[in-house]
Write an enzyme that holds these catalytic residues in place. Structure first.
Site, PDB file in Angstrom:
ATOM      1  CG  HIS A 134      36.208  38.225  40.084  1.00 27.19           C
ATOM      2  ND1 HIS A 134      34.940  38.153  39.543  1.00 27.19           N
ATOM      3  CD2 HIS A 134      37.030  37.628  39.173  1.00 27.19           C
ATOM      4  CE1 HIS A 134      34.978  37.566  38.370  1.00 27.19           C
ATOM      5  NE2 HIS A 134      36.239  37.214  38.116  1.00 27.19           N
ATOM      6  CB  CYS A 186      38.612  34.525  37.853  1.00 29.59           C
ATOM      7  SG  CYS A 186      40.070  35.372  37.187  1.00 29.59           S
TER       8      CYS A 186
END
Length: 222
Positions: free
Chosen positions: A133, A141
């Site tokens: 992201h 992440c």
């Protein structure tokens, strides 16, 4: 497979990036034989803090490295993700399709890598919503910054729109050379990493990501 022109694909993908970033994406292809919309493969290297984006030219089987992006933030240590909340970035072989693309992410743009996969489920590993992201903060992440995720997302989105059924993303603890593996000889993760290295070496040899299955709790490659 029909391929769009680079400029046309950029225009259709423009909703994912700001105008100045779309121009940067178009300029990547201005003097290259690779067109926007050809198949994409992603490879992440945790220790090196790099995400590689590979693309397959229309007239070739071997993928070509188009870009290496610095990973802005990722939590945890070397080794796989095993449990929800352990802050680890997964290691292994994943893939995602259009249903896992997140244009409305609160981290600007994102895609879910597809963790847990069949290997993870076999080993009862838990966790969810592992993303690549934007932004510069992350827990479990890969944060790529907003400008870089616009570029990555646009290239991935164009490939999916042009007929690639899913995008493979392989995540490794480090660049799995023989020398680096030798340095990991005492790690508790060595058997797992040796299994990952078989898939890593397949791509290095053949220039295309392997077909990955899981049998008996071990990754198998073709």
């Amino acid at each position: 497979m029909h391929m769009h022109s680079s400029r046309g694909a950029i225009t259709s993908a423009g909703k994912h990036c700001r105008p100045e970033q779309c121009v940067k994406v178009y300029n990547i292809f201005a003097n290259k034989v690779i067109q926007l919309g050809v198949p994409v493969f992603l490879r992440a290297l945790k220790q090196e803090e790099e995400l590689e984006l590979w693309m397959q030219p229309q007239d070739g089987e071997r993928f070509v490295l188009l870009r290496t992006y610095p990973i802005a933030a990722a939590s945890g240590n070397l080794g796989p993700k095993t449990a929800e909340g352990d802050r680890q970035v997964p290691e292994g072989f994943y893939h995602f399709g259009r249903s896992l693309m997140k244009p409305d992410s609160r981290y600007h743009l994102a895609f879910n890598i597809g963790y847990p996969n069949a290997y993870d489920r076999h080993h009862q590993r838990t966790g969810s919503f592992i993303m690549v992201h934007g932004n510069q903060v992350s827990i479990g992440c890969l944060a790529m910054t907003d400008s870089k995720i616009e570029e990555i997302y646009t290239l991935v989105d164009a490939a999916l729109k042009n007929g690639q059924p899913f995008i493979r993303i392989h995540l490794f603890p480090f660049r799995m050379t023989d020398a680096r593996m030798h340095r990991a000889a005492d790690s508790k993760h060595l058997p797992f990493w040796e299994n990952l290295k078989t898939g890593y070496d397949h791509f290095e040899k053949h220039g295309s990501p392997p077909e990955v299955t899981v049998s008996g709790g071990v990754y198998q490659f073709e």
